[in-house]
Design a protein around this motif. Structure first.
Motif, mmCIF file in Angstrom:
data_model
loop_
_atom_site.group_PDB
_atom_site.id
_atom_site.type_symbol
_atom_site.label_atom_id
_atom_site.label_comp_id
_atom_site.label_asym_id
_atom_site.label_seq_id
_atom_site.Cartn_x
_atom_site.Cartn_y
_atom_site.Cartn_z
ATOM 1 N N ARG A 1 0.819 -1.218 0.000
ATOM 2 C CA ARG A 1 0.000 0.000 0.000
ATOM 3 C C ARG A 1 0.851 1.266 0.000
ATOM 4 O O ARG A 1 0.386 2.334 -0.417
ATOM 5 C CB ARG A 1 -0.931 0.005 1.213
ATOM 6 C CG ARG A 1 -0.217 0.073 2.549
ATOM 7 C CD ARG A 1 -1.220 0.098 3.702
ATOM 8 N NE ARG A 1 -0.573 0.238 4.985
ATOM 9 C CZ ARG A 1 -0.100 -0.766 5.697
ATOM 10 N NH1 ARG A 1 -0.206 -2.003 5.214
ATOM 11 N NH2 ARG A 1 0.475 -0.557 6.864
ATOM 12 N N LEU A 2 2.116 1.168 0.438
ATOM 13 C CA LEU A 2 2.996 2.336 0.436
ATOM 14 C C LEU A 2 3.471 2.678 -0.965
ATOM 15 O O LEU A 2 3.888 3.813 -1.215
ATOM 16 C CB LEU A 2 4.206 2.074 1.337
ATOM 17 C CG LEU A 2 3.897 1.786 2.808
ATOM 18 C CD1 LEU A 2 5.186 1.515 3.576
ATOM 19 C CD2 LEU A 2 3.130 2.946 3.441
ATOM 20 N N LEU A 3 3.427 1.710 -1.907
ATOM 21 C CA LEU A 3 3.886 1.943 -3.277
ATOM 22 C C LEU A 3 2.743 2.236 -4.233
ATOM 23 O O LEU A 3 2.986 2.498 -5.408
ATOM 24 C CB LEU A 3 4.665 0.725 -3.779
ATOM 25 C CG LEU A 3 5.945 0.372 -3.018
ATOM 26 C CD1 LEU A 3 6.549 -0.921 -3.568
ATOM 27 C CD2 LEU A 3 6.954 1.494 -3.103
ATOM 28 N N TYR B 1 0.888 3.304 -11.922
ATOM 29 C CA TYR B 1 -0.160 3.787 -12.824
ATOM 30 C C TYR B 1 -0.736 2.603 -13.566
ATOM 31 O O TYR B 1 -0.034 1.925 -14.323
ATOM 32 C CB TYR B 1 0.410 4.809 -13.821
ATOM 33 C CG TYR B 1 -0.595 5.284 -14.831
ATOM 34 C CD1 TYR B 1 -1.676 6.054 -14.451
ATOM 35 C CD2 TYR B 1 -0.471 4.957 -16.178
ATOM 36 C CE1 TYR B 1 -2.606 6.501 -15.374
ATOM 37 C CE2 TYR B 1 -1.387 5.394 -17.116
ATOM 38 C CZ TYR B 1 -2.459 6.164 -16.710
ATOM 39 O OH TYR B 1 -3.375 6.584 -17.622
ATOM 40 N N LYS B 2 -1.993 2.325 -13.324
ATOM 41 C CA LYS B 2 -2.715 1.226 -13.946
ATOM 42 C C LYS B 2 -2.038 -0.127 -13.710
ATOM 43 O O LYS B 2 -2.059 -1.018 -14.554
ATOM 44 C CB LYS B 2 -2.890 1.467 -15.454
ATOM 45 C CG LYS B 2 -3.869 2.598 -15.770
ATOM 46 C CD LYS B 2 -4.150 2.686 -17.255
ATOM 47 C CE LYS B 2 -5.186 3.761 -17.557
ATOM 48 N NZ LYS B 2 -5.497 3.849 -19.003
ATOM 49 N N VAL B 3 -1.375 -0.257 -12.577
ATOM 50 C CA VAL B 3 -0.757 -1.518 -12.171
ATOM 51 C C VAL B 3 -1.096 -1.746 -10.706
ATOM 52 O O VAL B 3 -0.926 -0.852 -9.879
ATOM 53 C CB VAL B 3 0.776 -1.494 -12.362
ATOM 54 C CG1 VAL B 3 1.395 -2.798 -11.863
ATOM 55 C CG2 VAL B 3 1.127 -1.272 -13.820
ATOM 56 N N SER B 4 -1.570 -2.936 -10.391
ATOM 57 C CA SER B 4 -1.913 -3.245 -9.012
ATOM 58 C C SER B 4 -0.650 -3.429 -8.187
ATOM 59 O O SER B 4 0.316 -4.047 -8.646
ATOM 60 C CB SER B 4 -2.758 -4.528 -8.964
ATOM 61 O OG SER B 4 -2.924 -4.955 -7.624
ATOM 62 N N PRO B 5 -0.610 -2.905 -6.954
ATOM 63 C CA PRO B 5 0.559 -3.136 -6.099
ATOM 64 C C PRO B 5 0.790 -4.614 -5.803
ATOM 65 O O PRO B 5 1.904 -4.996 -5.442
ATOM 66 C CB PRO B 5 0.216 -2.357 -4.817
ATOM 67 C CG PRO B 5 -0.812 -1.356 -5.239
ATOM 68 C CD PRO B 5 -1.593 -2.011 -6.332
ATOM 69 N N ARG B 6 -0.245 -5.415 -5.962
ATOM 70 C CA ARG B 6 -0.125 -6.856 -5.726
ATOM 71 C C ARG B 6 -0.243 -7.622 -7.036
ATOM 72 O O ARG B 6 -0.857 -8.678 -7.099
ATOM 73 C CB ARG B 6 -1.194 -7.313 -4.740
ATOM 74 C CG ARG B 6 -1.077 -6.622 -3.373
ATOM 75 C CD ARG B 6 -2.095 -7.136 -2.382
ATOM 76 N NE ARG B 6 -1.932 -6.481 -1.081
ATOM 77 C CZ ARG B 6 -2.654 -6.762 -0.011
ATOM 78 N NH1 ARG B 6 -3.593 -7.698 -0.085
ATOM 79 N NH2 ARG B 6 -2.442 -6.128 1.128
#
Length: 249
Positions: A182-184, A189-194
């Motif tokens: 969640r910090l990143l 942009y249009k990419v899930s952190p996971r």
């Protein structure tokens, strides 16, 4: 703006009052971005330049010519219209996009550099651990060779240990990374952190790095000579050889 103020109705032909002036809607434009590709859509309306010349005019030109050639041609045309006018700037759309995404590009570059250094340190650390483990397992490896283990068996043994340690580290690091994604989120942009592809790629890279870092110590392990083993191991090997001779007899 059309979705917010007309809520699904066709706004064409409707009128809107702006600063005491009534304006008629003659068309609906697509949502656009002006400062950054990450900004949320905002309500905008557009008027002809003759109605509002407060802002500078911008021309979008599709051409196969280079920006330098177009700059010269545009400056000539502008001076022909008015000698007191001058071009403010001539850039390509790609340059405009690069400017709006420069903070993200810098952040990604720094993260990539730090990630590469972390990967290098992990490889060096794993190599050191594996080299130390092989040096401490000389008796075990010599005994295995005396019992008939081949070079391929020792290679698989040492590599499997390195991969086991790597798997533990990757599992722990993956759990921590999932907790810190969640910090990143603000940098993506249009990419899930996971994103599963990103985590899967990281797992593959770490596995390849672990294999590369473990290979040299594993190869050295296959060169272990039981004859050069410590005295206690030599006595053990002699006893095993004598036992085999008695059994054969």
């Amino acid at each position: 703006m059309a979705a917010r103020y007309w809520r699904g109705k066709n706004p064409i032909g409707e009128r809107v009052q702006v600063k005491g002036r009534w304006m008629q809607v003659v068309g609906v434009a697509k949502d656009s971005k002006y400062e950054s590709v990450r900004e949320a859509p905002k309500p905008f309306f557009y008027v002809p330049l003759r109605q509002n010349f407060a802002r500078g005019a911008g021309l979008h030109i599709r051409t196969p010519l280079s920006p330098e050639t177009m700059t010269t041609a545009l400056a000539h045309e502008v001076h022909a219209l008015d000698p007191d006018l001058a071009l403010f700037e001539v850039i390509t759309l790609q340059e405009q996009v690069d400017r709006s995404t420069s903070p993200q590009q810098v952040a990604v570059t720094l993260v990539g550099i730090l990630g590469g250094l972390a990967l290098l340190l992990a490889a060096i650390g794993l190599y050191g651990v594996m080299s130390y483990a092989v040096s401490q397992s000389t008796r075990e490896l010599g005994l295995r060779m005396a019992l008939g283990a081949g070079a391929s068996n020792l290679l698989k043994l040492v590599l499997s240990r390195g991969l086991a340690w790597t798997a533990g580290g990757v599992a722990l690091g993956g759990a921590v990374a999932l907790g810190l994604t969640r910090l990143l989120g603000s940098l993506l942009y249009k990419v899930s952190p996971r994103d599963p592809l990103a985590f899967g790629s990281a797992f593959v890279v770490m596995t390849i790095t672990a294999l590369a870092a473990s290979f040299l110590p594993a190869w050295r392990a296959t060169r272990t000579d039981p004859v050069q083993a410590p005295a206690g191991l030599k006595r053990c090997v002699r006893s095993l050889i004598s036992s085999r001779s008695l059994l054969s007899a």
